[in-house]
Design a protein around this motif. Structure first.
Motif, PDB file in Angstrom:
ATOM      1  N   VAL A 165       0.840  -1.198   0.000  1.00  0.00           N
ATOM      2  CA  VAL A 165       0.000   0.000   0.000  1.00  0.00           C
ATOM      3  C   VAL A 165       0.876   1.250   0.000  1.00  0.00           C
ATOM      4  CG1 VAL A 165      -1.571   1.377   1.439  1.00  0.00           C
ATOM      5  CG2 VAL A 165      -2.052  -1.038   1.038  1.00  0.00           C
ATOM      6  N   ASN A 166       1.920   1.235   0.814  1.00  0.00           N
ATOM      7  CA  ASN A 166       2.800   2.407   0.940  1.00  0.00           C
ATOM      8  C   ASN A 166       3.493   2.775  -0.358  1.00  0.00           C
ATOM      9  OD1 ASN A 166       2.237   2.875   3.619  1.00  0.00           O
ATOM     10  ND2 ASN A 166       3.947   1.664   4.373  1.00  0.00           N
ATOM     11  N   ILE A 167       3.731   1.779  -1.212  1.00  0.00           N
ATOM     12  CA  ILE A 167       4.406   2.072  -2.480  1.00  0.00           C
ATOM     13  C   ILE A 167       3.446   1.994  -3.672  1.00  0.00           C
ATOM     14  CG2 ILE A 167       6.718   1.475  -1.678  1.00  0.00           C
ATOM     15  CD1 ILE A 167       6.381  -1.257  -2.997  1.00  0.00           C
ATOM     16  N   ASN A 168       2.144   2.031  -3.343  1.00  0.00           N
ATOM     17  CA  ASN A 168       1.086   2.063  -4.375  1.00  0.00           C
ATOM     18  C   ASN A 168       1.129   0.881  -5.334  1.00  0.00           C
ATOM     19  OD1 ASN A 168      -0.191   4.483  -3.530  1.00  0.00           O
ATOM     20  ND2 ASN A 168       1.523   5.630  -4.406  1.00  0.00           N
ATOM     21  N   VAL A 169       1.361  -0.293  -4.800  1.00  0.00           N
ATOM     22  CA  VAL A 169       1.343  -1.509  -5.621  1.00  0.00           C
ATOM     23  C   VAL A 169       0.013  -2.227  -5.367  1.00  0.00           C
ATOM     24  CG1 VAL A 169       2.405  -3.779  -5.954  1.00  0.00           C
ATOM     25  CG2 VAL A 169       3.843  -1.761  -5.638  1.00  0.00           C
ATOM     26  N   PRO A 170      -0.815  -2.394  -6.413  1.00  0.00           N
ATOM     27  CA  PRO A 170      -2.106  -3.058  -6.211  1.00  0.00           C
ATOM     28  C   PRO A 170      -1.924  -4.556  -5.964  1.00  0.00           C
ATOM     29  CG  PRO A 170      -1.777  -2.563  -8.531  1.00  0.00           C
ATOM     30  CD  PRO A 170      -0.594  -1.991  -7.802  1.00  0.00           C
ATOM     31  N   TYR A 171      -2.762  -5.097  -5.084  1.00  0.00           N
ATOM     32  CA  TYR A 171      -2.670  -6.524  -4.769  1.00  0.00           C
ATOM     33  C   TYR A 171      -4.039  -7.103  -4.473  1.00  0.00           C
ATOM     34  CZ  TYR A 171      -3.156  -5.059   0.096  1.00  0.00           C
ATOM     35  OH  TYR A 171      -3.619  -4.509   1.261  1.00  0.00           O
ATOM     36  N   LYS A 172      -4.105  -8.417  -4.555  1.00  0.00           N
ATOM     37  CA  LYS A 172      -5.307  -9.171  -4.209  1.00  0.00           C
ATOM     38  C   LYS A 172      -4.932 -10.107  -3.088  1.00  0.00           C
ATOM     39  CE  LYS A 172      -8.996 -11.915  -6.274  1.00  0.00           C
ATOM     40  NZ  LYS A 172      -9.944 -11.408  -5.307  1.00  0.00           N
ATOM     41  N   VAL A 173      -5.844 -10.281  -2.126  1.00  0.00           N
ATOM     42  CA  VAL A 173      -5.589 -11.135  -0.965  1.00  0.00           C
ATOM     43  C   VAL A 173      -6.426 -12.395  -1.061  1.00  0.00           C
ATOM     44  CG1 VAL A 173      -5.886 -11.330   1.536  1.00  0.00           C
ATOM     45  CG2 VAL A 173      -5.002  -9.222   0.554  1.00  0.00           C
ATOM     46  N   TYR A 174      -5.794 -13.522  -0.779  1.00  0.00           N
ATOM     47  CA  TYR A 174      -6.500 -14.785  -0.611  1.00  0.00           C
ATOM     48  C   TYR A 174      -6.213 -15.270   0.800  1.00  0.00           C
ATOM     49  CZ  TYR A 174      -7.037 -14.888  -5.676  1.00  0.00           C
ATOM     50  OH  TYR A 174      -7.372 -14.586  -6.972  1.00  0.00           O
ATOM     51  N   ASN A 175      -7.247 -15.332   1.630  1.00  0.00           N
ATOM     52  CA  ASN A 175      -7.108 -15.787   3.014  1.00  0.00           C
ATOM     53  C   ASN A 175      -7.456 -17.270   3.065  1.00  0.00           C
ATOM     54  OD1 ASN A 175      -7.619 -16.479   5.741  1.00  0.00           O
ATOM     55  ND2 ASN A 175      -8.110 -14.369   6.243  1.00  0.00           N
ATOM     56  N   VAL A 176      -6.470 -18.107   3.415  1.00  0.00           N
ATOM     57  CA  VAL A 176      -6.673 -19.559   3.376  1.00  0.00           C
ATOM     58  C   VAL A 176      -7.667 -20.051   4.430  1.00  0.00           C
ATOM     59  CG1 VAL A 176      -4.436 -20.065   2.317  1.00  0.00           C
ATOM     60  CG2 VAL A 176      -4.636 -20.024   4.809  1.00  0.00           C
ATOM     61  N   GLN A 177      -8.072 -19.181   5.344  1.00  0.00           N
ATOM     62  CA  GLN A 177      -9.058 -19.580   6.339  1.00  0.00           C
ATOM     63  C   GLN A 177     -10.490 -19.337   5.873  1.00  0.00           C
ATOM     64  OE1 GLN A 177      -6.638 -17.682   9.679  1.00  0.00           O
ATOM     65  NE2 GLN A 177      -7.627 -19.377  10.719  1.00  0.00           N
ATOM     66  N   LYS A 178     -10.646 -18.689   4.723  1.00  0.00           N
ATOM     67  CA  LYS A 178     -11.981 -18.488   4.163  1.00  0.00           C
ATOM     68  C   LYS A 178     -12.341 -19.707   3.314  1.00  0.00           C
ATOM     69  CE  LYS A 178     -12.495 -13.692   4.384  1.00  0.00           C
ATOM     70  NZ  LYS A 178     -12.032 -12.457   4.317  1.00  0.00           N
TER      71      LYS A 178
END
Length: 86
Positions: A29-42
């Motif tokens: 976030v601090n360096i403005n890099v977009p990302y997607k999160v996959y939470n293995v507990q979902k």
């Protein structure tokens, strides 16, 4: 290039209550890099846990470049962007 208007997304594989996962997300976030999160507990992401285990990976976060290349965990991500001002 067939990706007009498509933003290359980094991927972070996480779980709940993971300090290093939060640190990795904050760094991007601090360096403005977009990302997607996959939470293995979902429930919808449990398949990722199977893939990680079959690859011999037992820790999170696991961070991937938009190209699909595995960077590693938070430490490797931090080293990768070490010269970038935060």
């Amino acid at each position: 290039n067939n990706n007009k208007g498509h933003t290359p997304m980094w991927v972070i594989i996480t779980r709940d209550d993971c300090k290093f996962c939060e640190s990795a997300k904050a760094l991007l976030v601090n360096i403005n890099v977009p990302y997607k999160v996959y939470n293995v507990q979902k429930d919808e992401c449990r398949w990722i846990l199977s893939l990680l285990k079959s690859s011999g990976i037992s820790t999170v976060p696991q961070i991937f470049r938009p190209s699909g290349e595995l960077v590693g965990g938070y430490t490797e991500l931090k080293e990768l962007f070490e010269g970038v001002p935060l």
